[in-house]
Design a protein around this motif. Structure first.
Motif, PDB file in Angstrom:
ATOM      1  N   MET B 352       0.827  -1.203   0.000  1.00  0.00           N
ATOM      2  CA  MET B 352       0.000   0.000   0.000  1.00  0.00           C
ATOM      3  C   MET B 352       0.860   1.252   0.000  1.00  0.00           C
ATOM      4  SD  MET B 352      -2.975  -1.224   2.632  1.00  0.00           S
ATOM      5  CE  MET B 352      -3.807   0.313   2.869  1.00  0.00           C
ATOM      6  N   LEU B 353       1.913   1.193   0.817  1.00  0.00           N
ATOM      7  CA  LEU B 353       2.828   2.323   0.899  1.00  0.00           C
ATOM      8  C   LEU B 353       3.481   2.565  -0.462  1.00  0.00           C
ATOM      9  CD1 LEU B 353       4.325   4.401   2.710  1.00  0.00           C
ATOM     10  CD2 LEU B 353       6.065   2.653   3.078  1.00  0.00           C
ATOM     11  N   ALA B 354       3.929   1.485  -1.080  1.00  0.00           N
ATOM     12  CA  ALA B 354       4.592   1.594  -2.377  1.00  0.00           C
ATOM     13  C   ALA B 354       3.642   2.219  -3.404  1.00  0.00           C
ATOM     14  CB  ALA B 354       5.064   0.224  -2.843  1.00  0.00           C
ATOM     15  N   GLN B 355       2.401   1.778  -3.345  1.00  0.00           N
ATOM     16  CA  GLN B 355       1.395   2.284  -4.276  1.00  0.00           C
ATOM     17  C   GLN B 355       1.167   3.789  -4.079  1.00  0.00           C
ATOM     18  OE1 GLN B 355      -0.948  -0.114  -5.967  1.00  0.00           O
ATOM     19  NE2 GLN B 355      -1.708   1.612  -7.169  1.00  0.00           N
ATOM     20  N   ARG B 356       1.029   4.171  -2.791  1.00  0.00           N
ATOM     21  CA  ARG B 356       0.771   5.561  -2.469  1.00  0.00           C
ATOM     22  C   ARG B 356       1.922   6.439  -2.949  1.00  0.00           C
ATOM     23  NH1 ARG B 356      -1.748   8.717   1.601  1.00  0.00           N
ATOM     24  NH2 ARG B 356      -3.427   7.212   1.361  1.00  0.00           N
ATOM     25  N   LEU B 357       3.157   5.982  -2.675  1.00  0.00           N
ATOM     26  CA  LEU B 357       4.319   6.751  -3.078  1.00  0.00           C
ATOM     27  C   LEU B 357       4.402   6.851  -4.596  1.00  0.00           C
ATOM     28  CD1 LEU B 357       6.934   5.467  -0.496  1.00  0.00           C
ATOM     29  CD2 LEU B 357       5.937   7.745  -0.627  1.00  0.00           C
ATOM     30  N   SER B 358       4.043   5.753  -5.231  1.00  0.00           N
ATOM     31  CA  SER B 358       4.084   5.745  -6.693  1.00  0.00           C
ATOM     32  C   SER B 358       3.076   6.748  -7.250  1.00  0.00           C
ATOM     33  CB  SER B 358       3.809   4.325  -7.174  1.00  0.00           C
ATOM     34  OG  SER B 358       3.191   4.344  -8.413  1.00  0.00           O
ATOM     35  N   ASN B 359       1.894   6.834  -6.595  1.00  0.00           N
ATOM     36  CA  ASN B 359       0.894   7.814  -7.020  1.00  0.00           C
ATOM     37  C   ASN B 359       1.405   9.244  -6.866  1.00  0.00           C
ATOM     38  OD1 ASN B 359      -0.729   5.680  -7.495  1.00  0.00           O
ATOM     39  ND2 ASN B 359      -2.066   5.979  -5.713  1.00  0.00           N
ATOM     40  N   GLU B 360       2.277   9.426  -5.858  1.00  0.00           N
ATOM     41  CA  GLU B 360       2.829  10.758  -5.618  1.00  0.00           C
ATOM     42  C   GLU B 360       4.054  11.007  -6.498  1.00  0.00           C
ATOM     43  OE1 GLU B 360       1.642  12.871  -3.044  1.00  0.00           O
ATOM     44  OE2 GLU B 360      -0.002  11.449  -2.768  1.00  0.00           O
ATOM     45  N   ALA B 363       8.154   6.776  -6.709  1.00  0.00           N
ATOM     46  CA  ALA B 363       8.285   5.320  -6.713  1.00  0.00           C
ATOM     47  C   ALA B 363       9.708   4.842  -6.500  1.00  0.00           C
ATOM     48  CB  ALA B 363       7.750   4.757  -8.020  1.00  0.00           C
ATOM     49  N   HIS B 364      10.667   5.485  -7.062  1.00  0.00           N
ATOM     50  CA  HIS B 364      11.997   4.886  -7.090  1.00  0.00           C
ATOM     51  C   HIS B 364      12.963   5.581  -6.144  1.00  0.00           C
ATOM     52  CE1 HIS B 364      10.557   2.636 -10.459  1.00  0.00           C
ATOM     53  NE2 HIS B 364      10.133   3.768 -10.992  1.00  0.00           N
ATOM     54  N   PHE B 365      12.951   5.183  -4.924  1.00  0.00           N
ATOM     55  CA  PHE B 365      14.068   5.623  -4.094  1.00  0.00           C
ATOM     56  C   PHE B 365      14.529   4.486  -3.202  1.00  0.00           C
ATOM     57  CE2 PHE B 365      10.292   7.003  -1.992  1.00  0.00           C
ATOM     58  CZ  PHE B 365      10.489   6.788  -0.649  1.00  0.00           C
ATOM     59  N   GLU B 366      15.743   4.594  -2.777  1.00  0.00           N
ATOM     60  CA  GLU B 366      16.473   3.481  -2.182  1.00  0.00           C
ATOM     61  C   GLU B 366      15.780   2.884  -0.958  1.00  0.00           C
ATOM     62  OE1 GLU B 366      21.032   2.860  -0.791  1.00  0.00           O
ATOM     63  OE2 GLU B 366      20.552   4.623  -1.970  1.00  0.00           O
ATOM     64  N   GLU B 367      15.265   3.779  -0.083  1.00  0.00           N
ATOM     65  CA  GLU B 367      14.685   3.287   1.160  1.00  0.00           C
ATOM     66  C   GLU B 367      13.504   2.356   0.897  1.00  0.00           C
ATOM     67  OE1 GLU B 367      15.520   6.311   0.534  1.00  0.00           O
ATOM     68  OE2 GLU B 367      16.534   7.265   2.230  1.00  0.00           O
ATOM     69  N   LEU B 368      12.743   2.680  -0.121  1.00  0.00           N
ATOM     70  CA  LEU B 368      11.581   1.847  -0.430  1.00  0.00           C
ATOM     71  C   LEU B 368      12.034   0.462  -0.898  1.00  0.00           C
ATOM     72  CD1 LEU B 368       8.506   1.848  -0.536  1.00  0.00           C
ATOM     73  CD2 LEU B 368       8.663   2.473  -2.942  1.00  0.00           C
ATOM     74  N   GLY B 695      -2.730  -3.207  -2.966  1.00  0.00           N
ATOM     75  CA  GLY B 695      -1.846  -2.130  -2.563  1.00  0.00           C
ATOM     76  C   GLY B 695      -2.580  -0.819  -2.324  1.00  0.00           C
ATOM     77  N   ASN B 696      -3.665  -0.577  -3.058  1.00  0.00           N
ATOM     78  CA  ASN B 696      -4.393   0.677  -2.881  1.00  0.00           C
ATOM     79  C   ASN B 696      -5.410   0.598  -1.746  1.00  0.00           C
ATOM     80  OD1 ASN B 696      -6.389  -0.902  -3.910  1.00  0.00           O
ATOM     81  ND2 ASN B 696      -6.439   0.090  -5.925  1.00  0.00           N
ATOM     82  N   GLY B 697      -5.355  -0.480  -0.994  1.00  0.00           N
ATOM     83  CA  GLY B 697      -6.222  -0.596   0.157  1.00  0.00           C
ATOM     84  C   GLY B 697      -7.585  -1.192  -0.165  1.00  0.00           C
ATOM     85  N   ARG B 698      -7.864  -1.427  -1.438  1.00  0.00           N
ATOM     86  CA  ARG B 698      -9.170  -1.971  -1.788  1.00  0.00           C
ATOM     87  C   ARG B 698      -9.172  -3.495  -1.703  1.00  0.00           C
ATOM     88  NH1 ARG B 698     -11.585   0.644  -7.099  1.00  0.00           N
ATOM     89  NH2 ARG B 698     -13.187  -0.868  -6.537  1.00  0.00           N
ATOM     90  N   VAL B 699     -10.357  -4.008  -1.451  1.00  0.00           N
ATOM     91  CA  VAL B 699     -10.495  -5.459  -1.389  1.00  0.00           C
ATOM     92  C   VAL B 699     -10.716  -5.987  -2.794  1.00  0.00           C
ATOM     93  CG1 VAL B 699     -11.958  -7.338  -0.580  1.00  0.00           C
ATOM     94  CG2 VAL B 699     -11.420  -5.433   0.950  1.00  0.00           C
ATOM     95  N   ALA B 700     -10.008  -7.043  -3.164  1.00  0.00           N
ATOM     96  CA  ALA B 700     -10.225  -7.691  -4.455  1.00  0.00           C
ATOM     97  C   ALA B 700     -10.601  -9.144  -4.219  1.00  0.00           C
ATOM     98  CB  ALA B 700      -8.959  -7.606  -5.296  1.00  0.00           C
ATOM     99  N   LEU B 701     -11.557  -9.629  -5.007  1.00  0.00           N
ATOM    100  CA  LEU B 701     -11.956 -11.032  -4.882  1.00  0.00           C
ATOM    101  C   LEU B 701     -10.996 -11.910  -5.679  1.00  0.00           C
ATOM    102  CD1 LEU B 701     -15.821 -10.725  -5.277  1.00  0.00           C
ATOM    103  CD2 LEU B 701     -14.483 -10.859  -3.164  1.00  0.00           C
ATOM    104  N   ILE B 702     -10.702 -13.077  -5.126  1.00  0.00           N
ATOM    105  CA  ILE B 702      -9.851 -14.038  -5.832  1.00  0.00           C
ATOM    106  C   ILE B 702     -10.778 -14.995  -6.586  1.00  0.00           C
ATOM    107  CG2 ILE B 702      -8.119 -15.840  -5.579  1.00  0.00           C
ATOM    108  CD1 ILE B 702      -7.484 -14.458  -2.806  1.00  0.00           C
ATOM    109  N   VAL B 703     -10.548 -15.124  -7.883  1.00  0.00           N
ATOM    110  CA  VAL B 703     -11.434 -15.927  -8.720  1.00  0.00           C
ATOM    111  C   VAL B 703     -11.150 -17.415  -8.501  1.00  0.00           C
ATOM    112  CG1 VAL B 703     -12.119 -16.426 -11.093  1.00  0.00           C
ATOM    113  CG2 VAL B 703     -11.468 -14.093 -10.441  1.00  0.00           C
TER     114      VAL B 703
END
Lengths: 122, 723
Positions: B352-360, B363-368, B695-703
């Protein structure tokens, strides 16, 4: 103190009834299964303190049940008593080799059952 | 429940047993003489004997005892099943029926002397070549033992019928008290539990407590070989106790306590107990189940030559070898699972964190990247806690092969590789059943008889190869035999006969034919065995493997053998999946099903009827299943054309319906996901295997791909697929 819970495994309905009566009058809590397979499946999700099993049963016999139980982490150290009609050393050795904790020689009385159970109930 | 009720149950049971025995004997007469049939007859008579003993029907107990003795010989194979024997057993059964009737009606016992003598004679002829006539006839001792058993039972029956059991219980105690007055000599008892004394649920402490209850006093505890705490293994016996027992306690009564105890506990009485043999540390070293040289009666098959040969130098060596053992702790499995669950949440949070940062746009920094690496590392290590070597399953195979050798006459060599490969504990536990079945199947149907093997120039002894390895994030287990391979003609013929395959279809590939053995209803004769009971079909094996998130495939080479290949997930909690977009929903398709994905050209789609579209993949037509049906309802089905133009097709492999193409709007990502059961949080939904948090916090169903494709295709071709 919580009463000791026992699972009896016997394919004979009258033997089950005798065991149920004898054990409950001695203050034990009793669950019953009709053969080794049923017992094994039940024990996959249930706990008892002691298992008492007959040897000759359809589907899965007593020795087979013990061997399968000993292979599971849940029941590797479970006290298991076998009901046997013979008390020969050879039979005892077989029971022990199969992984039984002890045995009860048939026919049994309530007292004898209780002693055998208390001897192994942790 | 009273005594009368239980007797009624007993008589019902006698009736069932008599019928079972008769059915068994009829089957024997008709030529079915397998061990299960014989066993059923034995059990029936044995069960009547047990009840007869319990209820005090002496004549019945004595008769069934003689009957059972002979059946025991038949079961052991020492008496051959001949037509004469079966006739005699049927006569004996008639007499048994009379016995039961007489007991039930309170009539005098039937005259069983003649048949009893014949049964006893047949039994006594076993293993006694001559001299049998001089022996006392069997009925006498049987009757004697039966009546001896009766005494024991009186207490129980009195109890059942309501009389006071107290005198029985108290009588010995009074005797004891009297004896105590007469002779006042105490006696010594030495108890020394050794390695193995705590195996199989035994607890030496309980024996000691029972001694104390009898009035025993512990006079000495020998702790001379107790090691330093960091070398201590709680399962080893380090202590030995000497008890002083009151004279009133008989030796037999004490011996009774140790009746269950085998060679793992040394018990000495009287003089011997006061001078126990010296104990060396060697005898408690982990490998040494061997009794010390001084122990008189004990010899053990598990004795390891090296430890037995060199007990003396061991003490000086102990610190080094036993040190690693102390480096482990026991953790409750529930706590471990909580930790693993927590790690699962951590994986989600990190995504989720990765997704949020990517939206901002960050995305690409060492700590992540570092965080991602660490999280994956922790996850793998947490999973490793639950991992167990597959050797715990493989180690049971030799015994299975021995048993199969006796039932089938086929002796099979076992070759094992990769037994240190580790799998999730739950997977290991649930693997044993399908594996057992596959091995049974390989020996039964795969490996030919020794004669047939010799005829084609093979080693008369077959070989079974078991291997396990970790490959591409999955565990691959291979069960291979060097038998004749799958007889595809026979399989196809049988599948047609069973209505599994349409006789009109002629273009089945070898692989498709091999896979027919997994079809429900393909397995015929129930295989009977003493280990797993009634056999199950291969469809159940496939089902079991599928429930573990795994797949099973067959590689069969005619004349050379068959390999069954199981691909299993490393864990049941986390899986790889393809995240797809359907309408405004994200869904997860488990990666184990995905074969390929493609954007089809218009010419590759063919229509069949009003709503069905087929996809042509290199000449093979696959049904197209629009996933919108799962999310949208029937209206979506009519829009199939418009969806097709913009959509992507994901080709999936299913267990029951071959391949199919799932129509989705777009493929978004491919990643690991944590499986959350819908059953526990909501309820089970058809076509949905579970849910996960993206990652975006939403629930997804597994088929649930298998279920979904099966439902869709069977709905369309209802009449054809019903078979």
């Amino acid at each position: 103190m919580k009463p000791t819970r026992i699972l009896t495994v016997d394919d004979s309905a009258s033997m089950r009834a005798l065991l149920l009566h004898a054990l409950t009058t001695q203050g034990f809590e009793v669950e019953q299964a009709e053969d080794g397979q049923q017992a094994f499946e039940w024990l996959a999700t249930n706990e008892v303190d002691v298992v008492i099993t007959d040897i000759n049963m359809p589907r899965l016999d007593g020795f087979g049940l013990i061997e399968q139980l000993r292979d599971t982490a849940r029941h590797a150290d479970r006290p298991i008593l076998v009901l046997t009609t013979e008390s020969s050393d050879e039979k005892k050795r077989r029971a022990r080799d199969a992984g039984a904790t002890g045995w009860i020689v048939k026919p049994f009385d309530a007292e004898k059952l209780a002693t055998a159970v208390r001897r192994v109930a942790h | 429940m009273n005594g009368i009720d239980i007797q009624a149950i007993f008589f019902d049971e006698c009736e069932e047993s008599l019928q079972a025995a008769e059915a068994g004997l009829d089957a024997c007469k008709a030529g079915t003489q397998d061990s299960e049939t014989i066993n059923a007859i034995f059990r029936a008579v044995h069960s009547i004997k047990g009840g007869a003993g319990a209820f005090g029907y002496e004549a019945l107990a004595s008769y069934t005892h003689v009957f059972e003795n002979l059946l025991g010989d038949v079961r052991e194979g020492t008496v051959l099943v001949t037509s004469d024997l079966v006739d005699m057993l049927l006569l004996a059964l008639d007499c048994l029926r009379d016995h039961v009737e007489s007991v039930r009606g309170g009539a005098p016992a039937p005259d069983d002397e003649a048949i009893k003598a014949r049964l006893a004679e047949a039994h006594e002829n076993v293993g006694k070549d001559g001299g049998a006539a001089a022996e006392a006839p069997a009925p006498e001792p049987a009757a004697a033992s039966a009546s001896a058993e009766m005494d024991d039972l009186d207490a129980l029956l009195d109890d059942l019928l309501g009389s006071d059991p107290a005198p029985v219980a108290e009588a010995p105690a009074e005797e004891v008290a009297e004896e105590e007055d007469e002779k006042g000599e105490e006696w010594a008892l030495y108890v020394c539990p050794q390695a193995g004394a705590m195996d199989n649920g035994s607890e030496p402490l309980l024996w000691l407590r029972e001694l104390v209850e009898l009035g025993g006093i512990c006079v000495k505890c020998d702790e001379s070989i107790l090691p330093q705490i960091d070398e201590m293994d709680p399962k080893q016996g380090y202590l030995a106790w000497t008890f002083s027992m009151p004279a009133s306690v008989e030796r037999d009564k004490v011996a009774d306590i140790f009746d269950f105890v085998g060679e793992q506990c040394r018990v000495l009485y009287g003089e011997e107990a006061l001078n126990p043999p010296a104990r060396a540390r060697a005898e408690v070293a982990p490998a040494a189940k061997a009794p010390p040289v001084a122990a008189p009666a004990a010899t053990s098959a598990t004795t390891k030559p090296e430890t037995a040969a060199a007990p003396a130098p061991a003490p000086t060596q102990t610190p080094t070898p036993s040190a690693p053992a102390s480096q482990s702790i026991r953790i409750d499995l529930g706590k471990l699972d909580q930790l693993i669950d927590g790690v699962g949440e951590l994986v989600i949070a990190q995504a989720m964190l990765a997704q949020r940062l990517s939206n901002e746009g960050l995305a690409h920094f060492e700590e992540l990247a570092m965080l991602e690496g660490l999280v994956r590392d922790i996850q793998e290590r947490a999973m490793a806690f639950r991992a167990q070597p597959i050797s715990s399953v493989f180690s049971r195979v030799p015994r299975l092969l021995r048993e199969l050798a006796t039932t089938t006459g086929k002796h099979v060599k076992l070759v094992v590789a990769g037994e240190t490969t580790e799998l999730d504990k739950t997977v290991i536990e649930r693997l044993s059943e399908p594996l057992t079945h596959l091995i049974r199947n390989a020996v039964d149907h795969g490996i030919e008889s020794p004669e047939d093997r010799q005829a084609v120039g093979k080693d008369p002894e077959g070989t079974l190869t078991l291997s396990a390895e970790q490959k591409a994030g999955r565990i691959v287990i291979r069960i291979g035999d060097d038998g004749g391979g799958i007889n595809r003609e026979k399989v196809l013929a049988k599948a047609i006969e069973k209505g599994i395959v349409d006789p009109e279809v002629h273009n089945l590939s070898d692989e498709e034919i091999d896979n027919l053995i997994f079809a429900p209803g393909f397995s015929t004769a129930a295989q009977v065995s003493s280990i797993s009971g009634r056999g199950v079909g291969m469809d159940v094996v496939r089902q079991n493997v599928k429930e573990l998130g795994g797949r099973i495939t067959i590689e069969s080479r005619p004349g050379q053998g068959t390999d069954f290949v199981l691909a299993l997930p490393l864990t049941l909690a986390i899986s790889d999946g393809m995240i797809v977009q359907v309408g405004d929903q994200s869904l997860v398709v488990p990666l184990t099903h995905v074969v390929e994905s493609l954007s089809p050209a218009e010419t590759e789609i063919k229509g069949m009827g009003r709503n069905i579209r087929m996809l042509n993949v290199r000449g093979q037509f696959l049904p197209i299943v629009p996933l919108r049906q799962l999310t949208g309802g029937p209206r979506a089905e009519t829009n199939i054309e418009t969806n097709m133009e913009n959509g992507v097709l994901v080709v999936v492999e299913t267990e029951r319906c071959g391949q199919a193409a799932l129509l989705v709007d777009a493929i978004i990502d491919q990643r690991q996901f944590v499986i959350k059961s819908l059953d526990t949080h909501y309820r089970s939904v058809d076509g949905v295997a579970g849910a996960t948090i993206l990652g975006n916090g939403r629930v997804a169903l597994i088929v649930d791909v298998d279920r979904l494709v099966l439902d869709m295709t069977s709905r369309r071709h209802a009449p054809a697929e019903a078979a």
